[in-house]
Each structure stands twice: as structure tokens, then as C-alpha cells.
Design an enzyme around this catalytic site. Structure first.
Site, PDB file in Angstrom:
ATOM      1  N   ASP A  20      44.051  37.778  34.233  1.00 47.75           N
ATOM      2  CA  ASP A  20      44.027  37.331  35.624  1.00 47.75           C
ATOM      3  C   ASP A  20      44.139  35.807  35.687  1.00 47.75           C
ATOM      4  OD1 ASP A  20      43.387  36.898  38.297  1.00 47.75           O
ATOM      5  OD2 ASP A  20      41.835  38.445  38.315  1.00 47.75           O
ATOM      6  N   HIS A  22      44.094  33.942  38.602  1.00 49.39           N
ATOM      7  CA  HIS A  22      43.565  33.365  39.847  1.00 49.39           C
ATOM      8  C   HIS A  22      42.323  32.526  39.557  1.00 49.39           C
ATOM      9  CE1 HIS A  22      45.878  36.907  41.230  1.00 49.39           C
ATOM     10  NE2 HIS A  22      46.186  36.127  42.250  1.00 49.39           N
TER      11      HIS A  22
HETATM   12  C1  B12 Z   1      46.926  32.034  45.226  1.00 51.98           C
HETATM   13  C2  B12 Z   1      47.243  33.447  44.817  1.00 51.98           C
HETATM   14  C3  B12 Z   1      47.962  33.616  43.629  1.00 51.98           C
HETATM   15  C4  B12 Z   1      48.378  32.455  42.720  1.00 51.98           C
HETATM   16  C5  B12 Z   1      47.135  32.074  41.865  1.00 51.98           C
HETATM   17  C6  B12 Z   1      47.121  30.571  41.586  1.00 51.98           C
HETATM   18  C7  B12 Z   1      45.899  30.175  40.808  1.00 51.98           C
HETATM   19  N1  B12 Z   1      46.120  29.404  39.757  1.00 51.98           N
HETATM   20  O1  B12 Z   1      44.774  30.540  41.113  1.00 51.98           O
HETATM   21  C8  B12 Z   1      49.530  33.104  41.895  1.00 51.98           C
HETATM   22  C9  B12 Z   1      50.838  32.844  42.595  1.00 51.98           C
HETATM   23  C10 B12 Z   1      49.632  32.644  40.446  1.00 51.98           C
HETATM   24  C11 B12 Z   1      49.185  34.588  42.019  1.00 51.98           C
HETATM   25  C12 B12 Z   1      49.666  35.540  41.155  1.00 51.98           C
HETATM   26  C13 B12 Z   1      49.431  36.900  41.303  1.00 51.98           C
HETATM   27  N2  B12 Z   1      48.784  37.504  42.332  1.00 51.98           N
HETATM   28 CO1  B12 Z   1      47.810  36.520  43.693  1.00 51.98          CO
HETATM   29  N3  B12 Z   1      47.058  35.789  45.257  1.00 51.98           N
HETATM   30  C14 B12 Z   1      46.819  34.564  45.599  1.00 51.98           C
HETATM   31  C15 B12 Z   1      46.151  34.557  47.009  1.00 51.98           C
HETATM   32  C16 B12 Z   1      47.233  34.162  48.014  1.00 51.98           C
HETATM   33  C17 B12 Z   1      44.968  33.643  47.174  1.00 51.98           C
HETATM   34  C18 B12 Z   1      43.893  33.781  46.104  1.00 51.98           C
HETATM   35  C19 B12 Z   1      42.869  32.676  46.256  1.00 51.98           C
HETATM   36  O2  B12 Z   1      42.888  31.694  45.540  1.00 51.98           O
HETATM   37  N4  B12 Z   1      41.985  32.791  47.259  1.00 51.98           N
HETATM   38  C20 B12 Z   1      40.986  31.771  47.583  1.00 51.98           C
HETATM   39  C21 B12 Z   1      39.707  31.992  46.762  1.00 51.98           C
HETATM   40  C22 B12 Z   1      38.672  30.938  47.150  1.00 51.98           C
HETATM   41  O3  B12 Z   1      39.214  33.266  47.098  1.00 51.98           O
HETATM   42  P1  B12 Z   1      38.812  34.358  46.019  1.00 51.98           P
HETATM   43  O4  B12 Z   1      39.627  34.205  44.789  1.00 51.98           O
HETATM   44  O5  B12 Z   1      38.843  35.668  46.699  1.00 51.98           O
HETATM   45  O6  B12 Z   1      37.311  33.975  45.628  1.00 51.98           O
HETATM   46  C23 B12 Z   1      36.229  34.022  46.549  1.00 51.98           C
HETATM   47  C24 B12 Z   1      35.512  35.378  46.569  1.00 51.98           C
HETATM   48  O7  B12 Z   1      36.316  36.479  46.262  1.00 51.98           O
HETATM   49  C25 B12 Z   1      34.390  35.214  45.613  1.00 51.98           C
HETATM   50  N5  B12 Z   1      34.585  35.451  44.196  1.00 51.98           N
HETATM   51  C26 B12 Z   1      35.655  35.190  43.424  1.00 51.98           C
HETATM   52  N6  B12 Z   1      35.386  35.390  42.140  1.00 51.98           N
HETATM   53  C27 B12 Z   1      34.108  35.789  42.061  1.00 51.98           C
HETATM   54  C28 B12 Z   1      33.308  36.107  40.976  1.00 51.98           C
HETATM   55  C29 B12 Z   1      31.974  36.483  41.183  1.00 51.98           C
HETATM   56  C30 B12 Z   1      31.106  36.823  40.028  1.00 51.98           C
HETATM   57  C31 B12 Z   1      31.455  36.549  42.503  1.00 51.98           C
HETATM   58  C32 B12 Z   1      30.065  36.961  42.711  1.00 51.98           C
HETATM   59  C33 B12 Z   1      32.262  36.222  43.592  1.00 51.98           C
HETATM   60  C34 B12 Z   1      33.569  35.847  43.367  1.00 51.98           C
HETATM   61  O8  B12 Z   1      34.025  33.870  45.773  1.00 51.98           O
HETATM   62  C35 B12 Z   1      35.171  33.074  46.056  1.00 51.98           C
HETATM   63  C36 B12 Z   1      34.769  32.006  47.044  1.00 51.98           C
HETATM   64  O9  B12 Z   1      34.462  32.531  48.297  1.00 51.98           O
HETATM   65  C37 B12 Z   1      45.707  36.041  47.166  1.00 51.98           C
HETATM   66  C38 B12 Z   1      45.729  36.621  48.595  1.00 51.98           C
HETATM   67  C39 B12 Z   1      44.549  36.159  49.394  1.00 51.98           C
HETATM   68  N7  B12 Z   1      44.815  35.689  50.573  1.00 51.98           N
HETATM   69  O10 B12 Z   1      43.404  36.237  48.909  1.00 51.98           O
HETATM   70  C40 B12 Z   1      46.684  36.776  46.238  1.00 51.98           C
HETATM   71  C41 B12 Z   1      46.212  38.027  45.517  1.00 51.98           C
HETATM   72  C42 B12 Z   1      44.822  37.797  44.952  1.00 51.98           C
HETATM   73  N8  B12 Z   1      47.162  38.147  44.427  1.00 51.98           N
HETATM   74  C43 B12 Z   1      47.487  39.374  44.171  1.00 51.98           C
HETATM   75  C44 B12 Z   1      48.409  39.790  43.168  1.00 51.98           C
HETATM   76  C45 B12 Z   1      48.767  41.259  43.144  1.00 51.98           C
HETATM   77  C46 B12 Z   1      48.979  38.864  42.277  1.00 51.98           C
HETATM   78  C47 B12 Z   1      49.976  39.178  41.166  1.00 51.98           C
HETATM   79  C48 B12 Z   1      49.690  40.438  40.349  1.00 51.98           C
HETATM   80  C49 B12 Z   1      51.367  39.234  41.840  1.00 51.98           C
HETATM   81  C50 B12 Z   1      52.486  39.624  40.923  1.00 51.98           C
HETATM   82  N9  B12 Z   1      52.956  40.839  41.119  1.00 51.98           N
HETATM   83  O11 B12 Z   1      52.868  38.874  40.052  1.00 51.98           O
HETATM   84  C51 B12 Z   1      49.905  37.901  40.313  1.00 51.98           C
HETATM   85  C52 B12 Z   1      48.852  38.056  39.206  1.00 51.98           C
HETATM   86  C53 B12 Z   1      49.067  37.064  38.100  1.00 51.98           C
HETATM   87  C54 B12 Z   1      47.904  37.085  37.149  1.00 51.98           C
HETATM   88  N10 B12 Z   1      48.159  37.168  35.881  1.00 51.98           N
HETATM   89  O12 B12 Z   1      46.776  37.045  37.578  1.00 51.98           O
HETATM   90  C55 B12 Z   1      46.768  40.359  45.072  1.00 51.98           C
HETATM   91  C56 B12 Z   1      45.633  41.098  44.360  1.00 51.98           C
HETATM   92  C57 B12 Z   1      45.600  42.546  44.804  1.00 51.98           C
HETATM   93  C58 B12 Z   1      44.293  43.249  44.591  1.00 51.98           C
HETATM   94  N11 B12 Z   1      43.341  42.780  43.790  1.00 51.98           N
HETATM   95  O13 B12 Z   1      44.125  44.236  45.233  1.00 51.98           O
HETATM   96  C59 B12 Z   1      46.341  39.432  46.260  1.00 51.98           C
HETATM   97  C60 B12 Z   1      45.055  39.867  46.983  1.00 51.98           C
HETATM   98  C61 B12 Z   1      47.524  39.405  47.258  1.00 51.98           C
HETATM   99  C62 B12 Z   1      47.729  40.742  47.938  1.00 51.98           C
HETATM  100  N12 B12 Z   1      47.256  40.914  49.151  1.00 51.98           N
HETATM  101  O14 B12 Z   1      48.311  41.633  47.386  1.00 51.98           O
HETATM  102  N13 B12 Z   1      48.386  34.815  43.093  1.00 51.98           N
END
Ligand code: B12
Length: 146
Positions: A20, A22
Site C-alpha cells: 500500500d 497511501h
Molecule cells: C491520494 C490517493 C492515492 C495516491 C496516494 C499518494 C500517496 N503517496 O499517499 C496514489 C495516486 C498513489 C493512489 C494509488 C492507488 N489508489 Co488511491 N487514493 C487516494 C485518495 C484520493 C486519497 C487518499 C488520502 O490520502 N486521503 C487523505 C488521508 C488523510 O485520509 P486516509 O488515508 O483515509 O487516513 C485517515 C483515516 O482513514 C485514518 N487512518 C488512516 N490510516 C490509519 C491507521 C490507523 C491505525 C488508524 C486508527 C486510522 C487511520 O486517519 C487518517 C486521518 O484522518 C483516495 C480516495 C479518497 N478520497 O480517500 C484513493 C483511494 C484510497 N485509492 C484507492 C485505490 C484503489 C488505489 C489504487 C489501487 C488505484 C490503482 N488501481 O492503481 C492505487 C494503489 C497503489 C498502492 N500500491 O497503494 C481506493 C481504495 C479502495 C478501497 N480501499 O476500497 C480509494 C479509496 C479511491 C476509491 N474510491 O476507489 N491513491
């Protein structure tokens, strides 16, 4: 084994499991935990189960926090608790959060899956850092570590 840092509230190991990439949520959580006074070992992305466990042993961690955003958490976390037991840290607190499943699964079902795998708490998508901090504080107090 590293001793607990004097004056810190607890030792946390944080990272993103599997292949992953992200990293944004991971960095935000690291910042929030450090600001609150926790000692954080952030392993970043691409962590194996052994990376988490070895870091937890090395830092005498109270808790491992596993992040998974790309939807493969269930596969990546198979046997995690059992590996902790084998490594002698079977009672460590395990949290998991992020986007833990792909598709239309009900949250209750997702949560149950990870609780049955031995995680102490399972956090839904969009969980805010303050909610995680509150849980950490509660759990460390319950276990008498604070
Ligand atoms: C930016 C992004 C990317 C970027 C990542 C850049 C980077 N270096 O981080 C790039 C373009 C590389 C990317 C790639 C991919 N992505 Co992407 N990405 C996103 C996006 C738009 C935003 C993610 C993000 O940063 N959010 C902001 C942060 C702050 O939020 P967060 O990660 O959710 O974390 C918060 C909480 O979840 C929580 N949290 C997070 N981690 C943890 C851990 C613990 C222990 C706890 C308690 C809480 C917690 O706290 C955080 C703060 O509030 C999302 C869609 C979305 N709007 O969420 C898709 C998304 C995550 N991606 C997705 C996918 C499918 C992919 C790819 C597989 C796409 C592909 N086919 O290639 C690839 C995977 C590549 C890989 N090897 O991982 C899907 C995941 C689907 C799922 N899980 O059901 C999403 C949801 C998009 C979608 N709707 O389909 N992605």
C-alpha cells in the site's frame, strides 16, 4: 530492547501494511500522536507484519497501529496476532484503520472480521486523529500503562 522514553506518554509503532502506497493519513497520524506527547516509531509504507513486530519489540511498544488504505487489509493481516504471540508480545494492543475493504461490505461485518483476527480496535474510513488519540489514552489507562 529500548527502554520507554522518560516523560513520554507511551510508545507507539505506526505503519502502512503490505504493498500500500497511501502515506498521507500515516503522516497526519504521526504528527498528531507526537504533538500529543507519544513516542512514535513510524515505519511508513510497504511494511510487512514482521517489520511491525520487530519494531515493537525493539522499542518496547505499548501498541501497534496498522494502516491499510488500498483495500487488501484482510489478506495482509492474516495471522498478525498469532505472529505477535510467537514473538512473545501476544498481549500488545493492536489497532487497524484506513479503508479496510473493497466494495459494498457493511461496516459491522468488516469490524467483526478484524476483531476476530485479534485486533483490539478497528477504525472506519475517515476516522479523525483525535478519535484515535482518545482510544489510545483510554486503552493505555485501562491497562495501567499511563
Ligand atoms: C491520494 C490517493 C492515492 C495516491 C496516494 C499518494 C500517496 N503517496 O499517499 C496514489 C495516486 C498513489 C493512489 C494509488 C492507488 N489508489 Co488511491 N487514493 C487516494 C485518495 C484520493 C486519497 C487518499 C488520502 O490520502 N486521503 C487523505 C488521508 C488523510 O485520509 P486516509 O488515508 O483515509 O487516513 C485517515 C483515516 O482513514 C485514518 N487512518 C488512516 N490510516 C490509519 C491507521 C490507523 C491505525 C488508524 C486508527 C486510522 C487511520 O486517519 C487518517 C486521518 O484522518 C483516495 C480516495 C479518497 N478520497 O480517500 C484513493 C483511494 C484510497 N485509492 C484507492 C485505490 C484503489 C488505489 C489504487 C489501487 C488505484 C490503482 N488501481 O492503481 C492505487 C494503489 C497503489 C498502492 N500500491 O497503494 C481506493 C481504495 C479502495 C478501497 N480501499 O476500497 C480509494 C479509496 C479511491 C476509491 N474510491 O476507489 N491513491
Amino acid at each position: 530492547m529500548t527502554e520507554k522514553t522518560e516523560g513520554k506518554k507511551g510508545n507507539l509503532v505506526l505503519g502502512v501494511i503490505g504493498y500500500d502506497a497511501h502515506v498521507i493519513g500515516n503522516r497526519i497520524l504521526e504528527y498528531a500522536f507526537k504533538k500529543e506527547g507519544y513516542n512514535v516509531t513510524n515505519l511508513g509504507i510497504f511494511c510487512s507484519q514482521n517489520d511491525f513486530i520487530n519494531a515493537a519489540i525493539e522499542t518496547a511498544a505499548d501498541m501497534i497501529l496498522v494502516g491499510s488504505i488500498y483495500g487488501h487489509a484482510e489478506l495482509d493481516c492474516q495471522g498478525f496476532r498469532e505472529k505477535c504471540v510467537e514473538a512473545g508480545i501476544g498481549d500488545i494492543i493492536l489497532y487497524i484503520g484506513g479503508n479496510l475493504a473493497v466494495g459494498e461490505r457493511e461496516w459491522n461485518e468488516i469490524e467483526r472480521t478484524f476483531l476476530e483476527m485479534g485486533f483490539n480496535r478497528v477504525f472506519p474510513p475517515k476516522t479523525m486523529p483525535n478519535d484515535v488519540l482518545q482510544a489510545i489514552e483510554e486503552d493505555l489507562q485501562t491497562l495501567g500503562k499511563n
